[in-house]
Design a protein around this motif. Structure first.
Motif, PDB file in Angstrom:
ATOM      1  N   LYS A   1      23.786  33.762  94.095  1.00 47.56           N
ATOM      2  CA  LYS A   1      25.234  33.740  94.307  1.00 47.56           C
ATOM      3  C   LYS A   1      25.728  32.303  94.264  1.00 47.56           C
ATOM      4  O   LYS A   1      24.941  31.342  94.316  1.00 47.56           O
ATOM      5  CB  LYS A   1      25.601  34.385  95.643  1.00 47.56           C
TER       6      LYS A   1
ATOM      7  N   TRP B   1      20.584  40.278  87.049  1.00 46.72           N
ATOM      8  CA  TRP B   1      21.961  40.770  87.096  1.00 46.72           C
ATOM      9  C   TRP B   1      22.850  39.878  87.972  1.00 46.72           C
ATOM     10  O   TRP B   1      23.895  39.401  87.520  1.00 46.72           O
ATOM     11  CB  TRP B   1      21.962  42.213  87.581  1.00 46.72           C
ATOM     12  N   PRO B   2      22.479  39.612  89.245  1.00 48.28           N
ATOM     13  CA  PRO B   2      23.326  38.708  90.042  1.00 48.28           C
ATOM     14  C   PRO B   2      23.295  37.265  89.553  1.00 48.28           C
ATOM     15  O   PRO B   2      24.245  36.519  89.791  1.00 48.28           O
ATOM     16  CB  PRO B   2      22.760  38.837  91.456  1.00 48.28           C
TER      17      PRO B   2
ATOM     18  N   ASP C   1      26.047  37.113  87.178  1.00 50.70           N
ATOM     19  CA  ASP C   1      27.324  37.064  87.907  1.00 50.70           C
ATOM     20  C   ASP C   1      27.559  35.690  88.527  1.00 50.70           C
ATOM     21  O   ASP C   1      28.698  35.201  88.573  1.00 50.70           O
ATOM     22  CB  ASP C   1      27.335  38.132  89.002  1.00 50.70           C
TER      23      ASP C   1
ATOM     24  N   ASN D   1      28.788  33.348  85.916  1.00 49.18           N
ATOM     25  CA  ASN D   1      30.180  33.668  85.623  1.00 49.18           C
ATOM     26  C   ASN D   1      31.109  33.126  86.711  1.00 49.18           C
ATOM     27  O   ASN D   1      32.210  32.620  86.424  1.00 49.18           O
ATOM     28  CB  ASN D   1      30.350  35.176  85.488  1.00 49.18           C
ATOM     29  N   ASP D   2      30.665  33.203  87.976  1.00 44.62           N
ATOM     30  CA  ASP D   2      31.474  32.645  89.068  1.00 44.62           C
ATOM     31  C   ASP D   2      31.633  31.131  88.935  1.00 44.62           C
ATOM     32  O   ASP D   2      32.707  30.585  89.217  1.00 44.62           O
ATOM     33  CB  ASP D   2      30.824  32.981  90.418  1.00 44.62           C
TER      34      ASP D   2
END
Length: 372
Positions: free
Chosen positions: A107, A234-235, A238, A241-242
């Motif tokens: 994250k 997958w994360p 993401d 992309n963040d």
């Protein structure tokens, strides 16, 4: 043909605090390693590395704004270390909690004055098991902090580039350095997938030549590892992309162009993982089909043999009842009994009839293609 590929799956067990603890509680696992701290200072023409015993003097070492710094921390067993981050560097306790609880998905988060990110470092152990380690990042304007659970030097490739001063790594700032470390972690996934792809090719060769139970078990383990990698990739996509959508001034537009490339790598990894999962599933289905077809072939052979011998057994059963036409002791004639029982050459005639019936059935089955 090479030796059968052996896979092992190790499920990592995490020591967790009691449920209901205060949010932001920094939990130090007693089994974790004592921290080792490497301090790097660099610019376009400067590169220095020293080992630190603590972070208490880090503010004095990072005063030169003309340099960038990388603080590489391996091992998390130090409450004093995280007190320094909380009290001296003003890092939010929720960030420190995420660093010490090493089960988080990748994250990216923005805070006032710094960015926080998590990646998952995957590597194959000596027994081909998949090892999954959390790597955490705290990025400020001039300093990048990285945290690892173990002493494994999974960041050595970037460290060598930094030492040699190749490319933009010394002049791109902490944002580019964080990207370089994340990109190296993502690129390591390709080598793991390549190894699994070679192993699956070998399993498929065995599946077509000499399938056994180990083919299904090993394929299932590969599929399980692919699912574990999918939970990381997958994360990770993401997260990239963040970062691309972030308005943080700590990540330059030039760095975001490189992050687009890392994002594309994550998309490519997702495609590879999904494709390999489908191949693994089809290999398992193929193995079950081969076993089913093999069983059908065995049943077909047994059916042919049974079909040939059923009429022969019927004939043998009839003439094995021994209901004679005439009582051999009293000479009394028994009406409606077997007149053929004492017929001359009856044994030879019966064998010829049985052989003829068997031959007719064999020709019939052969013309139907049952022997192919």
């Amino acid at each position: 043909m090479g030796k059968p590929v052996r896979f092992k799956h190790k499920k990592k067990h995490y020591t967790l605090p009691e449920p209901g603890t205060t949010p932001g509680f920094v939990f130090i696992d007693s089994s974790s390693l004592k921290p080792k701290i490497n301090f790097y200072s660099f610019s376009a023409s400067v590169f220095n590395m020293v080992q630190l015993n603590s972070l208490l003097d880090i503010t004095n070492k990072t005063k030169n704004k003309d340099l960038f710094y990388w603080v590489d921390i391996k091992g998390l067993n130090s409450a004093e270390l995280f007190n320094v981050f909380s009290e001296e560097l003003k890092i939010h306790k929720l960030v420190l909690e995420d660093i010490t609880r090493t089960y988080h998905r990748p994250k990216f988060e923005e805070y006032d004055g710094y960015n926080f990110a998590i990646s998952r470092m995957l590597r194959l152990g000596e027994d081909a098991s998949l090892e999954n380690e959390q790597v955490s990042f705290i990025q400020t304007k001039n300093v990048l902090y990285t945290f690892q659970e173990t002493y494994e030097d999974c960041l050595d490739a970037v460290r060598n580039r930094l030492k040699e001063g190749k490319g933009n790594i010394r002049i791109g700032g902490t944002g580019y350095l964080m990207y370089a470390l994340m990109d190296m972690i993502v690129d390591s996934y390709f080598s793991i997938l390549s190894k699994w792809s070679e192993d699956m090719d070998e399993i498929e060769d065995r599946l077509l030549t000499r399938p056994d139970k180990s083919v299904m078990y090993e394929t299932q383990l590969v599929k399980r590892n692919l699912i574990a990698m999918r939970r990381v990739v997958w994360p990770e996509r993401d997260k990239m992309n963040d970062i691309l959508r972030s308005d943080s001034h700590l990540i330059s537009e030039q760095t975001k162009m490189f992050i687009k490339d890392a994002y594309d790598h994550c998309v490519q990894l997702m495609d590879m993982v999904e494709s390999m999962k489908e191949i693994a599933s089809s290999n398992i289905d193929m193995y079950l089909s081969i076993i089913s077809n093999r069983m059908n072939e065995i049943m077909k052979v047994l059916t042919i043999i049974s079909s040939i011998f059923i009429p022969l057994t019927f004939i043998a059963g009839i003439y094995g009842m021994n209901f004679a036409k005439q009582d051999p002791v009293t000479g009394k004639v028994m009406p409606a009994n077997m007149p053929e029982l004492y017929q001359a050459h009856g044994y030879e005639y019966t064998l010829l009839v049985m052989a003829f019936i068997a031959l007719v059935q064999i020709i019939f089955f052969w013309r139907k293609g049952w022997f192919k």
